[in-house]
Design a protein around this motif. Sequence first.
Motif, PDB file in Angstrom:
ATOM      1  N   ILE A   1      -5.363  15.261  -3.462  1.00  0.00           N
ATOM      2  CA  ILE A   1      -4.942  14.081  -3.449  1.00  0.00           C
ATOM      3  C   ILE A   1      -3.499  13.831  -2.957  1.00  0.00           C
ATOM      4  O   ILE A   1      -3.143  13.035  -2.302  1.00  0.00           O
ATOM      5  N   ALA A   2      -2.650  14.726  -3.712  1.00  0.00           N
ATOM      6  CA  ALA A   2      -1.122  14.654  -3.407  1.00  0.00           C
ATOM      7  C   ALA A   2      -0.855  14.808  -1.913  1.00  0.00           C
ATOM      8  O   ALA A   2       0.033  14.181  -1.395  1.00  0.00           O
ATOM      9  N   ILE A   3      -1.401  15.800  -1.229  1.00  0.00           N
ATOM     10  CA  ILE A   3      -1.491  16.204   0.098  1.00  0.00           C
ATOM     11  C   ILE A   3      -1.823  15.020   0.976  1.00  0.00           C
ATOM     12  O   ILE A   3      -1.329  14.702   1.818  1.00  0.00           O
ATOM     13  N   ALA A   4      -2.922  14.455   0.633  1.00  0.00           N
ATOM     14  CA  ALA A   4      -3.629  13.485   1.432  1.00  0.00           C
ATOM     15  C   ALA A   4      -2.622  12.039   1.427  1.00  0.00           C
ATOM     16  O   ALA A   4      -2.302  11.465   2.579  1.00  0.00           O
ATOM     17  N   HIS A   5      -2.034  12.004   0.101  1.00  0.00           N
ATOM     18  CA  HIS A   5      -1.180  11.061   0.377  1.00  0.00           C
ATOM     19  C   HIS A   5       0.100  10.997   1.011  1.00  0.00           C
ATOM     20  O   HIS A   5       0.823  10.243   1.567  1.00  0.00           O
ATOM     21  N   LEU A   6       0.644  12.479   0.975  1.00  0.00           N
ATOM     22  CA  LEU A   6       1.727  12.784   1.932  1.00  0.00           C
ATOM     23  C   LEU A   6       1.522  12.164   3.360  1.00  0.00           C
ATOM     24  O   LEU A   6       2.274  11.966   4.138  1.00  0.00           O
ATOM     25  N   LEU A   7       0.396  12.934   3.962  1.00  0.00           N
ATOM     26  CA  LEU A   7      -0.223  12.790   5.156  1.00  0.00           C
ATOM     27  C   LEU A   7      -0.179  11.524   5.666  1.00  0.00           C
ATOM     28  O   LEU A   7       0.268  10.993   6.644  1.00  0.00           O
ATOM     29  N   ALA A   8      -0.963  10.620   4.734  1.00  0.00           N
ATOM     30  CA  ALA A   8      -1.050   9.272   5.119  1.00  0.00           C
ATOM     31  C   ALA A   8       0.035   8.389   5.108  1.00  0.00           C
ATOM     32  O   ALA A   8       0.380   7.748   6.165  1.00  0.00           O
ATOM     33  N   THR A   9       1.139   8.586   4.491  1.00  0.00           N
ATOM     34  CA  THR A   9       2.481   7.818   4.370  1.00  0.00           C
ATOM     35  C   THR A   9       3.292   8.427   5.664  1.00  0.00           C
ATOM     36  O   THR A   9       3.882   7.458   6.103  1.00  0.00           O
ATOM     37  N   LYS A  10       3.198   9.691   5.702  1.00  0.00           N
ATOM     38  CA  LYS A  10       4.082  10.254   6.892  1.00  0.00           C
ATOM     39  C   LYS A  10       3.465   9.581   8.234  1.00  0.00           C
ATOM     40  O   LYS A  10       4.504   9.326   9.152  1.00  0.00           O
ATOM     41  N   ILE A  11       2.328   9.403   8.495  1.00  0.00           N
ATOM     42  CA  ILE A  11       1.400   8.978   9.670  1.00  0.00           C
ATOM     43  C   ILE A  11       1.551   7.335   9.627  1.00  0.00           C
ATOM     44  O   ILE A  11       2.226   7.257  10.935  1.00  0.00           O
ATOM     45  N   PHE A  12       1.303   6.795   8.537  1.00  0.00           N
ATOM     46  CA  PHE A  12       1.271   5.337   8.817  1.00  0.00           C
ATOM     47  C   PHE A  12       2.429   4.542   8.333  1.00  0.00           C
ATOM     48  O   PHE A  12       2.515   3.288   8.608  1.00  0.00           O
ATOM     49  N   LEU A  13       3.406   5.041   7.595  1.00  0.00           N
ATOM     50  CA  LEU A  13       4.449   4.134   6.997  1.00  0.00           C
ATOM     51  C   LEU A  13       5.707   4.882   7.111  1.00  0.00           C
ATOM     52  O   LEU A  13       6.435   4.017   7.724  1.00  0.00           O
ATOM     53  N   ASP A  14       6.013   6.152   7.150  1.00  0.00           N
ATOM     54  CA  ASP A  14       7.472   6.795   7.014  1.00  0.00           C
ATOM     55  C   ASP A  14       8.075   7.120   8.494  1.00  0.00           C
ATOM     56  O   ASP A  14       9.137   7.073   8.638  1.00  0.00           O
ATOM     57  N   SER A  15       7.013   7.331   9.487  1.00  0.00           N
ATOM     58  CA  SER A  15       7.518   7.816  10.614  1.00  0.00           C
ATOM     59  C   SER A  15       8.010   6.777  11.453  1.00  0.00           C
ATOM     60  O   SER A  15       7.159   5.848  12.222  1.00  0.00           O
ATOM     61  N   ASN A  16       9.324   6.514  11.523  1.00  0.00           N
ATOM     62  CA  ASN A  16       9.785   5.333  12.513  1.00  0.00           C
ATOM     63  C   ASN A  16      10.020   6.092  13.748  1.00  0.00           C
ATOM     64  O   ASN A  16      10.115   5.283  14.801  1.00  0.00           O
ATOM     65  N   LYS A  17      10.112   7.233  14.013  1.00  0.00           N
ATOM     66  CA  LYS A  17      10.102   8.064  15.408  1.00  0.00           C
ATOM     67  C   LYS A  17       8.589   8.505  15.682  1.00  0.00           C
ATOM     68  O   LYS A  17       8.001   9.051  14.845  1.00  0.00           O
ATOM     69  N   LYS A  18       8.350   8.306  17.001  1.00  0.00           N
ATOM     70  CA  LYS A  18       7.013   8.621  17.436  1.00  0.00           C
ATOM     71  C   LYS A  18       6.796  10.174  17.388  1.00  0.00           C
ATOM     72  O   LYS A  18       5.504  10.671  17.122  1.00  0.00           O
ATOM     73  N   TRP A  19       7.883  10.997  17.493  1.00  0.00           N
ATOM     74  CA  TRP A  19       7.516  12.326  17.510  1.00  0.00           C
ATOM     75  C   TRP A  19       7.309  12.840  16.044  1.00  0.00           C
ATOM     76  O   TRP A  19       6.510  13.805  15.903  1.00  0.00           O
ATOM     77  N   GLN A  20       7.954  12.074  14.922  1.00  0.00           N
ATOM     78  CA  GLN A  20       7.596  12.386  13.536  1.00  0.00           C
ATOM     79  C   GLN A  20       6.334  12.151  13.238  1.00  0.00           C
ATOM     80  O   GLN A  20       5.379  12.940  12.716  1.00  0.00           O
ATOM     81  N   GLN A  21       5.883  10.890  13.462  1.00  0.00           N
ATOM     82  CA  GLN A  21       4.363  10.754  13.402  1.00  0.00           C
ATOM     83  C   GLN A  21       3.412  11.681  14.075  1.00  0.00           C
ATOM     84  O   GLN A  21       2.334  11.708  13.645  1.00  0.00           O
ATOM     85  N   PHE A  22       3.578  11.973  15.335  1.00  0.00           N
ATOM     86  CA  PHE A  22       2.787  13.043  16.025  1.00  0.00           C
ATOM     87  C   PHE A  22       2.669  14.225  15.173  1.00  0.00           C
ATOM     88  O   PHE A  22       1.876  14.841  15.352  1.00  0.00           O
ATOM     89  N   SER A  23       4.014  14.731  14.917  1.00  0.00           N
ATOM     90  CA  SER A  23       3.995  16.008  14.165  1.00  0.00           C
ATOM     91  C   SER A  23       3.126  15.988  12.707  1.00  0.00           C
ATOM     92  O   SER A  23       2.401  16.929  12.797  1.00  0.00           O
ATOM     93  N   TRP A  24       3.145  14.888  12.078  1.00  0.00           N
ATOM     94  CA  TRP A  24       2.331  14.968  10.867  1.00  0.00           C
ATOM     95  C   TRP A  24       0.916  14.825  11.258  1.00  0.00           C
ATOM     96  O   TRP A  24       0.013  15.251  10.517  1.00  0.00           O
ATOM     97  N   SER A  25       0.500  14.145  12.333  1.00  0.00           N
ATOM     98  CA  SER A  25      -0.893  13.967  12.679  1.00  0.00           C
ATOM     99  C   SER A  25      -1.377  15.508  13.328  1.00  0.00           C
ATOM    100  O   SER A  25      -2.390  15.846  13.048  1.00  0.00           O
TER     101      SER A  25
END
Length: 397
Positions: A232-256
């Motif tokens: 659950i903790a890892i799922a929340h990390l991935l969800a927030t990094k992809i949909f909330l925290d990643s202001n830069k496209k490359w960060q969003q892509f990396s977490w994806s």
Amino acid sequence: LFDFPPTGWIAMTMLAVSPLQLLYGQEARPYGMLILAILLSSAVFLWAYRGKKIFRWSLYSLTIVLGLYAHFLFVLLAISHGIYILFNDRFHLGKNFVYYLISWGTGIILFLPWLVVFILHYDFKQNYIDWTTVPLSHLALFQSWILNLSLIFFDFNDTFRYQYLLGYIFVTSISIYALYYLCKNTQKSAWIFIFCLIGVTGLILAIPDVILGGRRSINPRYLLATYLGIQIAIAHLLATKIFLDSNKKWQQFSWSIVTLALISLGVFSCATLAQTKTTWNKDQDIHYERVAEIINHYKNPLVVAHWVRLPSLSHILNPKIKLYSSSLKNAKNVTDEFCDIFVYNYKGIMKDWPPKNSQYQIQKIYDWQQEISPDNIVKSRLWHIKNHHCNSNVNTI
């Protein structure tokens, strides 16, 4: 818990392709039900805690009953819920804690029939948990923890190997970072709940192993609540990094990419395990295929094994093969009917049988040995005993 739907969707996806959940979900054992009870009880607990209504706490008491009947270790989850109330309410014993105690009392009363059976047969159960106190080196203990943590995402049906070190480091690192991120970026009520879910079961089993010695914490089926909390903790990390925290496209892509890699590892592992006849969690059963291959070459043998082993073994033996689960010392009428007798992992019988100067002689002994985890080398032995007063029923082998 987080009021953020993507966390739930990612968590469900990871749970669906987790090799650990696959192995225990397909067994006729209580651990699949225990996983359901953990998730259901935790969800109902949070719902009741926030609503403070008797009806909700009544439903929570029913989930306690379900969990206790699934497995006695569910007690540790319920303890974690109580600790969560104390920490979240700053040790103020308000209505929620009173409702919690009433729910627990109700659950225990409804569990009494099985509790009585457990107490009456405690000596019988004790024989099957003595292994948890067998000493284990701290290195093997640590390796087992790392290996079991990795089973959340990948499983190659193997023991701890340094060739998988990058995988172990990846899973361990993202687990630690997910807990750190959870603590720093979520509400107190959310991260306390996850930490209680992970920590209570994990620490209660791990601390005695470290201090007193033993292997209580190296069996992953006892730590299902801990692993669910980490997922659950890892799922929340991935969800927030992809949909909330990643202001830069490359960060969003990396977490994806990280998310896709974890899910792909799970899918690959599940596909591999689905084609494997025996897996590490079978323990002594891991050699059944080899045992059955030898025995099935004989026309009409007698197979002697402990009653615990016979049901699983019988499924892969020829239907006409006879099974026996008692001492052979006083079973002359039984043994005389067979030319070939196979004794599997039954040392107690072989101490006084076959008797000296009898028609029975040990024809051959088969030994198998396989390391399935740093703490467990499975050894199996099959005795082939021949009755020389009858014609051979042996096919070529």
